[in-house]
Design an enzyme around this catalytic site. Structure first.
Site, PDB file in Angstrom:
ATOM      1  N   CYS A   1       3.764   6.688  19.711  1.00  0.00           N
ATOM      2  CA  CYS A   1       4.838   7.013  19.997  1.00  0.00           C
ATOM      3  C   CYS A   1       6.124   6.929  19.218  1.00  0.00           C
ATOM      4  O   CYS A   1       6.661   5.819  18.782  1.00  0.00           O
ATOM      5  CB  CYS A   1       5.165   6.764  21.327  1.00  0.00           C
ATOM      6  SG  CYS A   1       6.851   6.719  21.728  1.00  0.00           S
TER       7      CYS A   1
ATOM      8  N   CYS B   1      16.330  24.347  13.084  1.00  0.00           N
ATOM      9  CA  CYS B   1      15.159  24.169  13.965  1.00  0.00           C
ATOM     10  C   CYS B   1      13.839  24.188  13.260  1.00  0.00           C
ATOM     11  O   CYS B   1      13.572  25.372  12.747  1.00  0.00           O
ATOM     12  CB  CYS B   1      15.255  25.114  15.125  1.00  0.00           C
ATOM     13  SG  CYS B   1      13.625  25.241  16.255  1.00  0.00           S
TER      14      CYS B   1
END
Length: 531
Positions: free
Chosen positions: A77, A424
């Site tokens: 993570c 993006c």
């Protein structure tokens, strides 16, 4: 008889324990306790002062530590890795202060039983356990930096407010910080005082005090229960009387403290922006100036003069165009050369308003502009780039706010549009497929493949909140819009177009999208990753 006696003796010799090792039988005494699935293990494993727990050791840790903050993480993570050094620093800060409080962590990926037990659905998730209560942990929603984590725990393990017994103590507390909140309660055991202390647990950016001393009521001119915010700016003090019939409303007090702890005029920067967005005041008036220019600085006096009547209704914010605020300028469609100027935004709707061209930035003009916007007399505006001269010369058409309506809702065309952000990564990844799609259908007169930079153009029809967003506008009347949520490759795009905006039932799937970056109208909390 002898045979029966012999049988009993034989059973006693061969069956000294019951069928599950629990004694001679259901009514016989047990000589040792039942063993649990996991033998009791002492909690000894640590990393950087943080307890490393598992399903074998969690119960023991809850017994040994009256206050336990547990992070559920996963080794892969990213946000967990960002949190890790701050979590370790917080453990070091607390080690010298709170003997009863510890920080711990659980590898949720390796302990699925615990993630299920505590309803962990994303990483990192932090839960606070008090007095060994395994059934009712408190969800941690505090800061993700070391001092904030430590302060959050301090206020739960100790008192969230300093008990004040005399004027000397009160003055010392008030003088120590720019903002201090003191609750004056005649009975510290009643519900209003308890509600005050509960609110203080989470208002980590403020210092709290509490008193029931009649001497202090008198010194500060109070005759009934009141929460007073003392500050070293603006009017210096703001009072929140407790309703004698309804009692103290935490929501009302929270809004009061957020509103009055802020300057009447706040300069926008990385330190103040979180508080601006947390104030829950949807209307913001922004003054864009260049702080290096004396004529611009002179406008601050009039801006501040106009602010007091709008406290709690409109936040007055100064944006220095000479500082690192280019993202704010872009969001409002402004260039630095346009300063000084005003912009008004409703954060709930993201509607933006501008004063009349050439309007002077004076206290009277600012007041009139605010009243006009709040009363609906000013029309909001949308950002739009200018229409490129060659917008329709390539297979992939370029749309902006000013030509979107006429193209997207052309009743003779089937229009497929990609709404993207230049930064993006997901948009960049699918760009070749989108270019290929436009090339494939360039000779189809009834099909238009287009793209629109949604960070520089706003639409009246709808708002775009993530990137890339793909929408299909079929030919015909009715302004129909179909959201595309399937695989982003040339083959699937083609099937979608050839079927008139539909896909076989087994094909729809959603691919990753990027949310808006942090902007004045879209701030974010700490990052998390779903399981």
């Amino acid at each position: 008889m002898d045979g029966q006696l012999l049988l009993v003796l034989l059973l006693l010799l061969l069956g000294a324990s019951g069928p599950w090792g629990q004694g001679p039988g259901p009514e016989g005494p047990s000589e040792e306790p039942l063993k649990e699935e996991f033998p009791e293990e002492k909690v000894t494993e640590e990393e950087n002062g943080i307890l490393v727990l598992s399903r074998r050791t969690l119960a023991r840790a809850l017994q040994e530590h009256p206050a336990l903050l547990v992070e559920f993480y996963a080794p892969w993570c990213g946000p967990c890795k960002v949190l890790a050094p701050e979590y370790s620093k917080a453990a070091a800060l607390l080690a010298a202060e709170l003997a009863t409080a510890r920080l711990a962590k659980v590898d949720g990926h390796a302990e699925p039983e615990l993630t299920e037990e505590f309803s962990v659905t994303e990483y990192p998730t932090l839960k606070f356990f008090r007095d060994g209560d395994r059934l009712h942990p408190e969800e941690y929603t505090g800061p993700r930096e070391a001092e904030g984590i430590a302060e959050w725990l301090r206020r739960r393990v100790g008192s969230s407010a300093t008990r004040l017994e005399n004027e000397e103590g009160a003055r010392a507390l008030i003088d120590a910080q720019d903002v201090v909140v003191i609750g004056f309660f005649q009975d510290l055991q009643d519900e209003d005082a308890a509600a005050f202390l509960a609110l203080a647990q989470d208002a980590l950016d403020m210092t709290f005090g509490l008193t029931d001393q009649p001497e202090l009521f008198q010194k500060f001119g109070l005759t009934k229960d009141t929460v007073v915010l003392f500050k070293k700016f603006d009017e210096g003090r703001a009072d929140f009387p407790v309703d004698e019939e309804l009692g103290l409303d935490q929501g009302d007090l929270s809004r009061f403290l957020l509103t009055h702890s802020m300057h009447l005029v706040t300069e926008f920067n990385s330190q103040t922006s979180p508080k601006i967005f947390a104030a829950k005041i949807p209307n913001h008036l922004l003054l864009f100036i260049n702080q290096t220019l004396a004529p611009h600085q002179e406008l601050l006096a009039g801006f501040g003069e106009a602010a007091p009547p709008f406290r709690g209704q409109v936040l007055f914010v100064v944006v220095d165009v000479g500082a690192d605020n280019d993202h704010v300028l872009r969001y409002f469609g402004l260039g630095a050369e346009e300063a000084p100027t005003l912009r008004f935004i409703d954060m709930d709707t993201t509607k933006k308003y501008a004063p009349a061209a050439g309007e002077l930035v004076t206290a009277a003009a600012i007041t009139a502009f605010c009243h006009a916007v709040l009363s609906g007399q000013v029309k909001h505006y949308h950002l739009s780039q200018e229409v490129p001269p060659d917008w329709d010369q390539r297979p992939l058409k370029t749309l902006v706010g000013k030509n979107f309506e006429q193209v997207a809702f052309d009743e003779t065309k089937n229009v497929f549009i990609k709404f993207y952000a230049p930064w993006c990564p997901h948009c960049k990844e699918m760009a070749p497929a989108w270019e290929a799609l436009a090339e494939k259908y360039k000779d189809h007169e009834d099909i238009v493949i287009a793209e629109l930079d949604a960070t520089a153009n706003e639409l009246e029809a709808f708002a775009v909140h993530s990137f890339p967003t793909l929408k299909y506008f079929p030919a015909g009347p009715g302004r129909k819009v179909i959201d595309y949520k399937s695989t982003r490759d040339l083959e699937t795009f083609s099937k979608f177009l050839d079927s008139g905006g539909q896909l076989p039932a087994e094909e729809p799937t959603e691919e990753p999208v990027a949310p808006f970056p942090e902007t004045p109208a879209n701030s974010t909390t700490g990052p998390k990753e779903e399981l």
